[in-house]
Design a protein around this motif. Structure first.
Motif, PDB file in Angstrom:
ATOM      1  N   TYR A  60       0.843  -1.191   0.000  1.00 35.11           N
ATOM      2  CA  TYR A  60       0.000   0.000   0.000  1.00 35.11           C
ATOM      3  C   TYR A  60       0.881   1.244   0.000  1.00 35.11           C
ATOM      4  O   TYR A  60       2.056   1.180   0.329  1.00 35.11           O
ATOM      5  N   LYS A  61       0.280   2.371  -0.321  1.00 34.11           N
ATOM      6  CA  LYS A  61       0.944   3.652  -0.120  1.00 34.11           C
ATOM      7  C   LYS A  61       0.626   4.068   1.308  1.00 34.11           C
ATOM      8  O   LYS A  61      -0.414   3.690   1.848  1.00 34.11           O
ATOM      9  N   TYR A  62       1.514   4.833   1.921  1.00 35.30           N
ATOM     10  CA  TYR A  62       1.221   5.347   3.253  1.00 35.30           C
ATOM     11  C   TYR A  62       1.555   6.820   3.335  1.00 35.30           C
ATOM     12  O   TYR A  62       2.423   7.320   2.631  1.00 35.30           O
ATOM     13  N   GLU A  63       0.799   7.496   4.199  1.00 35.56           N
ATOM     14  CA  GLU A  63       1.042   8.896   4.510  1.00 35.56           C
ATOM     15  C   GLU A  63       1.082   9.010   6.017  1.00 35.56           C
ATOM     16  O   GLU A  63       0.259   8.412   6.705  1.00 35.56           O
ATOM     17  N   GLN A  64       2.027   9.784   6.522  1.00 36.63           N
ATOM     18  CA  GLN A  64       2.102  10.014   7.954  1.00 36.63           C
ATOM     19  C   GLN A  64       1.892  11.487   8.244  1.00 36.63           C
ATOM     20  O   GLN A  64       2.547  12.344   7.667  1.00 36.63           O
ATOM     21  N   ASP A  65       0.941  11.748   9.132  1.00 31.68           N
ATOM     22  CA  ASP A  65       0.665  13.106   9.585  1.00 31.68           C
ATOM     23  C   ASP A  65       0.773  13.096  11.105  1.00 31.68           C
ATOM     24  O   ASP A  65      -0.171  12.713  11.797  1.00 31.68           O
ATOM     25  N   GLY A  66       1.955  13.452  11.603  1.00 35.79           N
ATOM     26  CA  GLY A  66       2.179  13.393  13.046  1.00 35.79           C
ATOM     27  C   GLY A  66       2.158  11.962  13.520  1.00 35.79           C
ATOM     28  O   GLY A  66       2.885  11.118  13.021  1.00 35.79           O
ATOM     29  N   LYS A  67       1.272  11.657  14.449  1.00 37.92           N
ATOM     30  CA  LYS A  67       1.189  10.290  14.978  1.00 37.92           C
ATOM     31  C   LYS A  67       0.265   9.389  14.159  1.00 37.92           C
ATOM     32  O   LYS A  67       0.235   8.188  14.356  1.00 37.92           O
ATOM     33  N   ASP A  68      -0.473   9.965  13.208  1.00 41.68           N
ATOM     34  CA  ASP A  68      -1.398   9.183  12.382  1.00 41.68           C
ATOM     35  C   ASP A  68      -0.724   8.679  11.114  1.00 41.68           C
ATOM     36  O   ASP A  68      -0.053   9.431  10.413  1.00 41.68           O
ATOM     37  N   VAL A  69      -0.914   7.391  10.824  1.00 45.67           N
ATOM     38  CA  VAL A  69      -0.400   6.780   9.605  1.00 45.67           C
ATOM     39  C   VAL A  69      -1.594   6.201   8.863  1.00 45.67           C
ATOM     40  O   VAL A  69      -2.364   5.423   9.427  1.00 45.67           O
ATOM     41  N   ILE A  70      -1.736   6.606   7.606  1.00 43.76           N
ATOM     42  CA  ILE A  70      -2.881   6.172   6.806  1.00 43.76           C
ATOM     43  C   ILE A  70      -2.374   5.309   5.663  1.00 43.76           C
ATOM     44  O   ILE A  70      -1.514   5.735   4.886  1.00 43.76           O
ATOM     45  N   LEU A  71      -2.896   4.091   5.569  1.00 47.97           N
ATOM     46  CA  LEU A  71      -2.567   3.196   4.466  1.00 47.97           C
ATOM     47  C   LEU A  71      -3.617   3.393   3.385  1.00 47.97           C
ATOM     48  O   LEU A  71      -4.821   3.427   3.676  1.00 47.97           O
TER      49      LEU A  71
END
Length: 140
Positions: free
Chosen positions: A85-96
């Motif tokens: 998957y692609k992932y994005e991290q925004d602070g403590k949140d990681v979204i797959l």
């Protein structure tokens, strides 16, 4: 007065340094996480007998989670189980994401990676007393 100013300045610099180091520790890029444990959140009216039954059902469901390893690559992709998957991290949140659609949301806490699913998400609505289950992965 001079000692007080030096003390306050030292405390502020120490706090700023700790915050900077804590921020670095939460980046998932280049790290791998493996199964550690899980936590169950129950409704207030659940009995000990129901908790025991719930734990047996959830322990069986954890067979899949125990075999998932999250490998976050430098190129912005993550291998989780048999998927990439692609992932994005925004602070403590990681979204797959898979083709721009959110697949899973994780939270980084120190060297731990957590994902929480409601009873409905896990199809446990027939299991009385369960509100949610948090699966915890540790940095390998």
């Amino acid at each position: 007065m001079k000692k007080a100013i030096i003390g306050v300045t030292t405390a502020l610099l120490t706090l700023i340094m700790c915050m900077a180091l804590a921020g670095c520790a939460t980046k998932v890029k280049g790290k791998t996480y493996v199964y550690d444990s899980y936590e169950i959140s129950y409704t207030d009216d659940v009995t000990d007998e129901q908790k025991t039954a719930c734990e047996k059902v959830i322990e069986a469901a954890m067979v899949v989670a125990k075999n998932i390893k999250y490998e976050f690559k430098d190129d912005g992709t993550v291998t989780a189980g048999i998927g990439t998957y692609k992932y994005e991290q925004d602070g403590k949140d990681v979204i797959l994401k898979l083709k721009d659609a959110e697949v899973k949301r994780l939270t980084v806490s120190g060297k731990k990676l957590k994902t929480t699913q409601s009873a409905e998400d896990m199809h446990l609505t027939d299991v009385a007393g369960v509100k949610s289950v948090t699966v915890i992965y540790k940095q390998a």
